[in-house]
Design an enzyme around this catalytic site. Structure first.
Site, PDB file in Angstrom:
ATOM      1  N   HIS A  16      -3.299  10.844   0.587  1.00 56.93           N
ATOM      2  CA  HIS A  16      -2.751  10.656   1.932  1.00 56.93           C
ATOM      3  C   HIS A  16      -2.150  11.995   2.352  1.00 56.93           C
ATOM      4  CE1 HIS A  16      -1.304   7.303   4.828  1.00 56.93           C
ATOM      5  NE2 HIS A  16      -1.027   8.451   5.419  1.00 56.93           N
ATOM      6  N   GLU A  20      -7.904   8.357   6.100  1.00 63.18           N
ATOM      7  CA  GLU A  20      -8.229   9.025   7.364  1.00 63.18           C
ATOM      8  C   GLU A  20      -8.762  10.446   7.202  1.00 63.18           C
ATOM      9  OE1 GLU A  20      -4.820   8.767   9.946  1.00 63.18           O
ATOM     10  OE2 GLU A  20      -4.952   6.591  10.086  1.00 63.18           O
ATOM     11  N   ASN A  33      -7.625   1.719   9.850  1.00 65.26           N
ATOM     12  CA  ASN A  33      -6.331   1.917  10.505  1.00 65.26           C
ATOM     13  C   ASN A  33      -6.581   1.860  12.003  1.00 65.26           C
ATOM     14  OD1 ASN A  33      -5.387   2.364   7.937  1.00 65.26           O
ATOM     15  ND2 ASN A  33      -4.981   4.552   8.237  1.00 65.26           N
ATOM     16  N   ARG A  57       0.852  -1.194   0.000  1.00 70.82           N
ATOM     17  CA  ARG A  57       0.000   0.000   0.000  1.00 70.82           C
ATOM     18  C   ARG A  57       0.887   1.243   0.000  1.00 70.82           C
ATOM     19  NH1 ARG A  57      -3.002   2.988   4.799  1.00 70.82           N
ATOM     20  NH2 ARG A  57      -3.909   4.602   3.502  1.00 70.82           N
ATOM     21  N   GLU A  72      -3.681  -0.159   8.131  1.00 70.27           N
ATOM     22  CA  GLU A  72      -2.519   0.250   8.944  1.00 70.27           C
ATOM     23  C   GLU A  72      -2.686  -0.307  10.350  1.00 70.27           C
ATOM     24  OE1 GLU A  72      -1.721   4.461   9.224  1.00 70.27           O
ATOM     25  OE2 GLU A  72      -2.031   4.744   7.072  1.00 70.27           O
ATOM     26  N   TYR A 103      -4.730   1.778  15.832  1.00 70.33           N
ATOM     27  CA  TYR A 103      -3.531   1.913  16.674  1.00 70.33           C
ATOM     28  C   TYR A 103      -3.815   1.732  18.162  1.00 70.33           C
ATOM     29  CZ  TYR A 103      -1.055   3.384  12.541  1.00 70.33           C
ATOM     30  OH  TYR A 103      -0.476   3.395  11.296  1.00 70.33           O
TER      31      TYR A 103
HETATM   32  C1  FCB Z   1      -1.778   7.299  10.620  1.00 68.11           C
HETATM   33  C2  FCB Z   1      -1.333   7.796   9.262  1.00 68.11           C
HETATM   34  C3  FCB Z   1       0.021   7.312   8.835  1.00 68.11           C
HETATM   35  C4  FCB Z   1       0.991   7.263   9.996  1.00 68.11           C
HETATM   36  C5  FCB Z   1       0.395   6.543  11.173  1.00 68.11           C
HETATM   37  C6  FCB Z   1       1.305   6.412  12.349  1.00 68.11           C
HETATM   38  O1  FCB Z   1      -2.673   8.210  11.154  1.00 68.11           O
HETATM   39  O2  FCB Z   1      -2.263   7.403   8.272  1.00 68.11           O
HETATM   40  O3  FCB Z   1       0.459   8.123   7.791  1.00 68.11           O
HETATM   41  O4  FCB Z   1       1.411   8.531  10.291  1.00 68.11           O
HETATM   42  O5  FCB Z   1      -0.777   7.180  11.583  1.00 68.11           O
END
Ligand code: FCB
Length: 456
Positions: A121, A166, A298, A77, A360, A300
């Site tokens: 992006h 995002e 995505n 990607r 992500e 985290y």
């Molecule tokens: C996300 C972004 C990516 C990177 C990660 C850590 O929000 O899409 O570009 O910065 O966080």
């Protein structure tokens, strides 16, 4: 610990984005982007850096693809920089910019790596920002022109397209809290921007389908499961609001429900919608709800909410986010793999996307090469392990999860944080541009080879 195999057609990949890795900011006719402009503002980037050189991927892309091949990546990607293609945002096409991505795609295909392209992006051409950026509707129209140019050129070879990465970050971080380009702090602009991003997504879906027959098209959202810090009504109320602000504001219109009424009311009550929802024109909601082939997620971390306005009975300090006792990455993000499982179950149940990709997931730890020349990033391996187990559990529970992309293939320019935060599975020495696959890269390579989460 489970060791069952993933579905045979599960896609294993890694992700990057143009501004974070390419460098070559003013070469071969590339126009200025909002990140070129923003990163030069004093104080905008924590270490005072910018993406002028970054990982120099614009010159080293063949070597980077060789690393991907060596790791056994099945899918890659990457994102396309709008100002390389249309330096002024619309109008004249820069053939050298198109050729860069065309060559990249050919080389990926020659190495049996499926190209998975993100169209936006965050590197908006500065000329469009000068006209108001995403806060104005004409930027959504310009996006369609850009998408048409890119997908006409690459649509025969690229069959997986993400319109936006995002939109929460692009609108809220860019126009409301000022941490991202263009660095504005204005709620009405941020909410208008969120709508124009989504609108441009809906328009783009049609254009991509026309230019790239048989393609899979989707959008990527950064979703954060929200939990109250206590069972108090105030904390539950804060959680509802956060979930609406972060998740539902984007998911609901994409899945045909329009903007969530509770959030429209909250924003109006807070004076954030002085013109009401006038930026939503007739037909827009139908456009945004265009059928897609997948949702990119995505993930985290999670958010634990405590209402900042209301003193709690237990007299704990007041904060919006309550820090649970847990492990944190160097970004200050809690490590919470179960949140990914919960999120997948919830998205499947509430929105039922045709397919889901984790576009992500990853962690920032700065471990670098030690005496033996290796990078022993055990915390990253543990993070990836635990999140892949969460994916596996979700699949077993019936979630339609089609693939996983680690963020990131290599260390890169982490936006407002600069180069101090390292998310890569490949170490980048920014002095020499040398690349060293970390232990996590070797571990991930075994996951791909066996289609099974490997022991840590
Ligand atoms: C996300 C972004 C990516 C990177 C990660 C850590 O929000 O899409 O570009 O910065 O966080």
């Amino acid at each position: 610990m489970s060791l069952s195999r993933f579905p045979t057609d599960f896609l294993w990949g890694a992700a990057t984005s143009s501004y974070q890795i390419e460098g070559a900011w003013n070469e071969d006719g590339r126009g200025e982007s909002i990140w070129d402009r923003f990163s030069r503002q004093p104080g905008a980037i924590k270490d005072g850096s910018n993406g002028d050189v970054a990982c120099d991927h614009y010159h080293r892309w063949r070597d980077d693809i060789a690393i991907m091949k060596q790791l056994g990546l099945q899918v890659y990607r990457f994102s396309i920089a709008w100002p390389r293609i249309l330096p002024n945002g619309r109008g004249a096409v820069n053939q050298k910019g198109l050729k860069f991505y065309s060559d990249l795609v050919d080389e990926l295909l020659a190495n049996d790596i499926v190209p998975f392209a993100t169209l936006y992006h965050w590197d908006l051409p500065q000329t469009l920002q000068d006209e108001g950026g995403w806060a104005v509707r004409s930027t959504a129209e310009a996006f369609v022109e850009y998408v048409d140019v890119v997908t006409s050129a690459l649509g025969g070879r690229v069959k997986q397209w993400i319109t936006h990465n995002e939109p929460w970050c692009a609108s809220i971080l860019g126009y409301q809290n000022g941490e991202h380009a263009p660095g504005l702090q204005d709620w009405p602009s941020a909410l208008a921007a969120s709508h124009h991003l989504l609108l441009s997504h809906g328009w783009a879906v049609d254009v991509i389908r026309r230019n790239s027959p048989g393609a899979q098209v989707g959008i990527t959202l950064n979703l954060t499961p929200a939990e109250p810090a206590s069972s108090s009504q105030h904390d539950q109320e804060a959680t509802r609001h956060f979930d609406g602000f972060f998740n539902r504001w984007f998911l609901d219109p994409i899945y045909g429900r329009g903007y969530p009424a509770d959030m429209v009311a909250d924003y109006a009550a807070a004076g954030r919608l002085p013109g009401g929802m006038a930026f939503v024109q007739a037909g827009d909601l139908e456009t945004i709800a265009a059928a897609t082939d997948f949702l990119g997620i995505n993930y985290y971390s999670r958010a634990v909410l405590r209402n900042s306005q209301v003193p709690e009975a237990d007299n704990e300090p007041r904060s919006v986010f309550q820090a649970p006792e847990n492990e944190w990455t160097e970004m200050g993000w809690e490590v919470y793999a179960d949140g990914l499982y919960q999120l997948l179950i919830r998205v499947q149940a509430d929105y039922n996307p045709a397919n889901i990709y984790i576009t992500e997931n990853g962690a920032s730890y700065s471990d670098g090469p030690n005496g033996d020349g290796k990078v022993h990033d055990h915390r990253r391996i543990q993070y990836l392990h635990d999140h892949l187990v969460a994916c596996e559990r979700a699949i077993q529970a019936g979630v339609k999860l089609g693939g996983y992309f680690a963020w990131s293939l290599m260390d890169n320019f982490e936006w407002g944080w600069g180069y101090k935060q390292r998310f890569g599975m490949v170490w980048v020495d920014y002095e020499t541009q040398q690349r060293v696959p970390k232990e996590s890269a070797h571990w991930y390579s075994r996951v791909i080879a066996h289609n099974t989460v490997q022991p840590v």
